[in-house]
Design a protein around this motif. Structure first.
Motif, short mmCIF file in Angstrom:
data_model
loop_
_atom_site.label_atom_id
_atom_site.label_comp_id
_atom_site.label_asym_id
_atom_site.label_seq_id
_atom_site.Cartn_x
_atom_site.Cartn_y
_atom_site.Cartn_z
N LYS A 138 0.83 -1.23 0.12
CA LYS A 138 -0.08 -0.07 0.00
C LYS A 138 0.82 1.16 0.03
N LEU A 139 0.68 2.03 -0.97
CA LEU A 139 1.42 3.41 -1.17
C LEU A 139 1.15 4.52 -0.27
N GLU A 140 1.98 5.23 0.42
CA GLU A 140 1.86 6.43 1.11
C GLU A 140 3.10 7.29 0.76
N ILE A 141 2.52 8.56 1.14
CA ILE A 141 3.68 9.84 0.78
C ILE A 141 3.94 10.36 2.21
N CYS A 142 4.96 10.46 2.10
CA CYS A 142 5.62 11.30 3.76
C CYS A 142 6.83 12.13 3.47
N SER A 143 7.26 12.95 4.31
CA SER A 143 8.58 13.56 4.18
C SER A 143 9.20 13.48 5.56
N ASP A 148 17.09 12.13 7.76
CA ASP A 148 16.29 10.85 8.42
C ASP A 148 15.62 10.22 7.20
N ASN A 149 15.00 9.09 7.48
CA ASN A 149 14.59 8.26 6.37
C ASN A 149 13.45 7.39 6.85
N PRO A 150 12.32 7.44 6.26
CA PRO A 150 11.24 6.52 6.66
C PRO A 150 11.49 5.39 7.15
N SER A 154 10.61 6.07 14.74
CA SER A 154 9.74 7.06 15.18
C SER A 154 10.60 7.99 15.90
N GLU A 155 11.37 7.65 16.93
CA GLU A 155 12.20 8.53 17.70
C GLU A 155 13.10 9.19 16.90
N TYR A 156 13.44 8.43 15.71
CA TYR A 156 14.58 9.35 14.83
C TYR A 156 13.99 9.79 13.57
N GLY A 157 12.76 10.38 13.67
CA GLY A 157 12.10 10.97 12.40
C GLY A 157 11.44 10.05 11.65
N GLY A 158 11.82 8.63 11.55
CA GLY A 158 11.06 8.02 10.74
C GLY A 158 9.74 7.38 11.07
N CYS A 159 9.21 6.34 10.31
CA CYS A 159 8.04 5.63 10.77
C CYS A 159 8.01 4.29 10.02
#
Ligand code: MN
Length: 206
Positions: A138-143, A148-150, A154-159
């Protein structure tokens, strides 16, 4: 084992007129090289060897605190730029039917996807990246900010999501040719997206 800057998979001038040769030379030979050098220095100081850059940036908690910020920033920089060079090319390449279907499912149309991706790139304040990610297909957009990289926690800016396409919106990526006009650079970027490579990266997330 120390990290090295990968060769560009095309000539420095191959992305013109959308991304100019001088920008590519400075960006690849100077900026990316600096991330690699700083990463290698941090790893040497930390006594870490034998890990991939992906292993490092997805497990930053295992890096000694004194070097964790450097590995986050410069490991992220190395990982992000290595992806960036590969998802661009002088020809667009063919998009797989699987990726095309996933884009339509997530965004309605290719134009709607581009508009949302551009918004993510434009609304990233300061330096960072915009990403197209796959979560089990499933595709999602983020920044993300900075380098940092997805895939980072999450504590380092990712997801925790897997990026399959990314655009560098640091000013060093476009300032020589576009100056302050980030929107023009982001629009031009779609002329140099290598959809065959993005499709390959998408298929690996299924
Ligand atoms: Mn960059």
């Amino acid at each position: 084992m120390t990290f090295e800057v990968p060769d560009l998979p095309y000539d420095y001038s191959a992305l013109e007129p959308y991304i100019d040769e001088e920008t590519m030379r400075i960006h690849h030979d100077k900026h990316h090289a600096a991330y690699v050098n700083m990463l290698n220095g941090a790893l040497e100081a930390a006594g870490i060897e034998g890990k991939t850059v992906k292993e490092l940036i997805t497990d930053l908690d295992s890096v000694p605190e004194a070097q964790r910020g450097a590995v986050r920033n410069h490991g992220g920089g190395h990982f992000n730029h290595s992806l960036f060079w590969e998802v661009m090319g002088p020809v667009n390449g063919e998009m797989s039917s699987e990726l095309n279907a996933a884009l339509l499912d997530a965004f309605g149309s290719l134009d709607d996807f581009k508009a949302k991706f551009q918004t993510a790139a434009m609304t990233r304040f300061g330096s960072g990246w915009a990403w197209l990610c796959s979560v089990n297909g499933k595709l999602e957009i983020c920044s993300t900010a900075n380098q940092d990289n997805p895939i980072m926690g999450s504590e380092y800016g990712g997801c925790g999501k897997t990026p399959i396409l990314g655009i560098d919106v640091w000013e060093h990526a476009y300032y020589l040719n576009y100056q302050n006009l980030r929107a023009d650079y982001v629009t031009a970027f779609f002329n140099v997206v290598n959809w065959a490579e993005v499709s390959k990266r998408y298929s690996e997330t299924l």
